[in-house]
Design an enzyme around this catalytic site. Structure first.
Site, PDB file in Angstrom:
ATOM      1  CE  LYS A  74      -0.338  -0.348   5.044  1.00 60.17           C
ATOM      2  NZ  LYS A  74      -1.104  -0.990   6.133  1.00 60.17           N
ATOM      3  CE1 TYR A 129      11.385  32.476   2.124  1.00 54.13           C
ATOM      4  CE2 TYR A 129      11.108  30.090   2.226  1.00 54.13           C
ATOM      5  CZ  TYR A 129      11.091  31.282   1.504  1.00 54.13           C
ATOM      6  OH  TYR A 129      10.778  31.262   0.173  1.00 54.13           O
TER       7      TYR A 129
HETATM    8  C1  LIG Z   1      -0.314  -1.915   6.824  1.00 53.07           C
HETATM    9  C2  LIG Z   1      -0.872  -3.198   7.329  1.00 53.07           C
HETATM   10  C3  LIG Z   1      -0.058  -4.335   7.476  1.00 53.07           C
HETATM   11  C4  LIG Z   1       1.454  -4.295   7.319  1.00 53.07           C
HETATM   12  O1  LIG Z   1       2.031  -3.932   8.559  1.00 53.07           O
HETATM   13  P1  LIG Z   1       3.619  -3.813   8.740  1.00 53.07           P
HETATM   14  O2  LIG Z   1       3.777  -3.393  10.160  1.00 53.07           O
HETATM   15  O3  LIG Z   1       4.069  -2.756   7.797  1.00 53.07           O
HETATM   16  O4  LIG Z   1       4.204  -5.136   8.436  1.00 53.07           O
HETATM   17  C5  LIG Z   1      -0.655  -5.530   7.796  1.00 53.07           C
HETATM   18  N1  LIG Z   1      -1.987  -5.595   8.006  1.00 53.07           N
HETATM   19  C6  LIG Z   1      -2.801  -4.523   7.925  1.00 53.07           C
HETATM   20  C7  LIG Z   1      -4.243  -4.671   8.189  1.00 53.07           C
HETATM   21  C8  LIG Z   1      -2.264  -3.285   7.591  1.00 53.07           C
HETATM   22  O5  LIG Z   1      -3.071  -2.223   7.527  1.00 53.07           O
END
Ligand SMILES: *Cc1c(COP(=O)(O)O)cnc(C)c1O
Length: 369
Positions: free
Chosen positions: A38, A264
């Site tokens: 993601k 700035y």
């Molecule tokens: C983002 C997510 C993961 C991955 O978690 P990590 O800590 O990055 O391994 C797994 N399950 C769900 C539901 C998530 O939202």
């Protein structure tokens, strides 16, 4: 590796391969691996990462939203893709792209069944998410009868997996809570197995979960941050390889006198004659203002150079007094000699936020040998 000539985020697929193999070695060989890609592959290069993960043998991919899944389908990725947080308005797009939704409330379950029936689907694979303590998304234990009734009441969908998400898998102080979550999940799953007469796959572990609770890997693990090289603690960090190196160059060097200011609001004031460098990267690229005013620094020809003054939108300035360097030289923001976790800590945040915040303006360059 050729030297950077502009701001680039280098993505090392050899490091990804190392991390994938390491994480897989933590759990039984039969456990399936869902690679979480993601948010552009945690801010890297989602298509490049996903293709490599397909080659490596990942069983599943996961994204947060339908649009992210469609990007992968358009790139020719054929692996099953779980959409963790689909929105009901685009369920049709989701089905048309063979994406598999997480269903986490009565509303989305009902809406999804309605869409699946409308599109004449049969046994469309879905993933039911149970809330065991994170209190973010998921059916509660008291809703299992309702879930069962919906599943039994339609032929349009079929549960491919049941899953839950751990709230504090990286935190040993919360071990009891985590074990309670795992236990609750098991109880919910067993009850539904009995009542449905079939057994969807089970999964609850994220990266820290599979590292700290490999006995709770069930049928599949969902790993994101570990693939990108972060283990949520020093010992695990040392076994993983961050895949990303954020590099830029020196645009201009200035020599300023004692009493002169930089940037700035004149936020940096030279206490002595000072050599400064201006870099073409700023808060619009994801290096936020919290890193400014000496809180974090970058690496110039092997030496640490603190960020001085306020970070600007497109630029930031560093103190290079005593460092042998010229305009055009490469600068490392994080990666290689400067671990991203350390950099993130200086800005009071965590690796997840730093790496996913590198904006799309920054060019991604894949490296692999
Ligand atoms: C983002 C997510 C993961 C991955 O978690 P990590 O800590 O990055 O391994 C797994 N399950 C769900 C539901 C998530 O939202």
């Amino acid at each position: 590796m050729p030297k950077a000539r502009e701001t680039v985020l280098e993505i090392d697929l050899n490091a990804l391969e190392h991390n994938y193999r390491y994480l897989r070695s933590k759990v039984d060989q039969s456990v399936k691996f869902m690679a979480v890609v993601k948010a552009y592959g945690y801010g890297s290069d989602v298509v490049g990462i996903a293709k490599k993960l397909v080659d490596l043998g990942a069983d599943y991919l996961a994204v947060a939203y339908t649009s992210e899944g469609i990007t992968l389908r358009k790139a020719g990725i054929e692996l099953p893709i779980l959409v963790l947080h689909p929105q009901s308005y685009n369920f049709e797009d989701l089905i048309e792209n063979c994406l598999e939704p997480s269903l986490y409330s009565e509303y989305v379950l009902r809406e999804f069944i309605a869409t699946a029936e409308k599109l004449k689907q049969k046994n469309y694979p879905v993933h039911l998410k149970f809330n065991t303590g994170l209190n973010r998304l998921g059916f509660s234990e008291t809703e299992t009868d309702m879930v069962r009734d919906y599943l039994k009441g339609t032929e349009s969908i079929k549960a491919a997996t049941f899953f839950s998400h751990l709230a504090a898998s990286e935190d040993w102080k919360e071990r009891e809570f985590t074990l309670m979550q795992i236990h609750t999940f098991k109880r919910i799953a067993l009850k539904l197995f009995d009542e449905l007469g079939y057994r969807p796959l089970l999964h609850i572990c994220n990266t820290s979960g599979l590292i700290n609770y490999p006995e709770a890997a069930f049928d599949m693990v969902r790993s994101g941050i570990g693939l990108y090289g972060f283990g949520n603690e020093a010992l695990e960090d040392s076994k993983l390889k961050p895949i990303g190196t954020l590099k830029t160059i020196i645009s201009q060097i200035h020599k300023i006198e004692k009493g002169e200011t930089v940037g700035y609001n004149r936020a940096f004031k030279a206490m002595k004659p000072t050599k400064t460098a201006t870099l073409p990267i700023g808060h619009a690229d994801g290096i936020n203002r919290q890193y400014g005013n000496g809180r974090a620094g970058v690496i110039v020809n092997g030496s640490y150079a603190p960020i001085i003054g306020n970070v600007c939108m497109d630029m930031l300035m560093i103190d290079i007094t005593g460092i042998d360097c010229e305009e055009g030289d490469e600068v490392i923001i994080f990666g290689g000699p400067q671990h991203a976790t350390k950099f993130a800590e200086k800005g009071n945040t965590i690796s997840y936020e730093l790496i996913t915040g590198i904006s799309q303006r920054v060019k991604r360059v894949i490296v692999e040998n």
